[in-house]
Design an enzyme around this catalytic site. Sequence first.
Site, PDB file in Angstrom:
ATOM      1  CB  ILE A 233      -0.950  -0.019   1.215  1.00 55.49           C
ATOM      2  CG1 ILE A 233      -1.907  -1.214   1.108  1.00 55.49           C
ATOM      3  CG2 ILE A 233      -1.739   1.278   1.325  1.00 55.49           C
ATOM      4  CD1 ILE A 233      -2.647  -1.522   2.396  1.00 55.49           C
TER       5      ILE A 233
ATOM      6  CE1 TYR B 106      -1.219  -4.941  12.030  1.00 54.58           C
ATOM      7  CE2 TYR B 106      -3.509  -5.633  12.116  1.00 54.58           C
ATOM      8  CZ  TYR B 106      -2.489  -4.968  11.479  1.00 54.58           C
ATOM      9  OH  TYR B 106      -2.733  -4.323  10.287  1.00 54.58           O
TER      10      TYR B 106
END
Length: 293
Positions: free
Chosen positions: A18, A165
């Site tokens: 990305i 995370y």
Amino acid sequence: MNTQPQKIAIVTGANNGIGFETAAGMAEAGYHVVMACRSQAKAEAARDELIAKVPSASLDIILLDLGDFAYVQRFAEDFRARYEKLDVLINNAGILLYSAQTNGGGIELQFATNHLGHFLLTALLIDLMPDNPASRIVALSSLGHKGASIHFDDLTCGGDGGIAYGQSKLACLLFGDELDRRLRASGRKIKALSVHPGGSDSGLFTDMSDAQRSKLKAQVEQFLHSNASAAKPALHAALSPDVKGGDYYGPTGPQEMSGEVGHATRDLITGDLDVAGRLWRVSEELTGKTFSL
């Protein structure tokens, strides 16, 4: 000192996934893009690929390891030595670990890299940003923030990488929101926004075993979209004249995994100003940097 009249953007993690597509989009929009990457070789290969993709691209590389706060400090010093201003900061880089790891200071590595490194980088460079609505700070969160919490009493999350995370990506969103509130309170026109990319095979899954990766992709493959599509929320937040500080953008298709960019849904915890304020204070303590506006 760089004397280019172009607007200048930093994209962390610009060498793949990305981040690469975000850097391409910013270059296409006419920005001089500073690629903040851990590996010189990977960054140079990505730079060559970017120039092939966007021949007009104006690019620079400055090495950055977000999990090492001394490295973040050096990056800021290197940037200041080359540039007099910063127009857009896209805090894109992220890691996803399925094992318990810490940085050199003993801080859970995902929290250190995904949130604290970007917190420190922003604090060190925000004074270079022109005070106008085109100046943007974009935080990359994730669908993984939903259901997460900040484990203030144990930021290692008991060694569970998946929970850690989610915590790190919730922290990114809480930071983006709190930063915008503080910018508004100080009368600044700079906009802080947050985004999530939806679902993409962006290179985050490299810490998984082949079996884990195959299993996950089989579960979500039909929802995934390309890295170019996954970069669109960040590019919208960075470039659109219509966004408002504090907005949160992402894909609007099924389960927010893909589709057109629009306002994204948040976990209710993101509205807890006490949690956001405590996270800010803890982030200052752990990075050793007072972030004042």
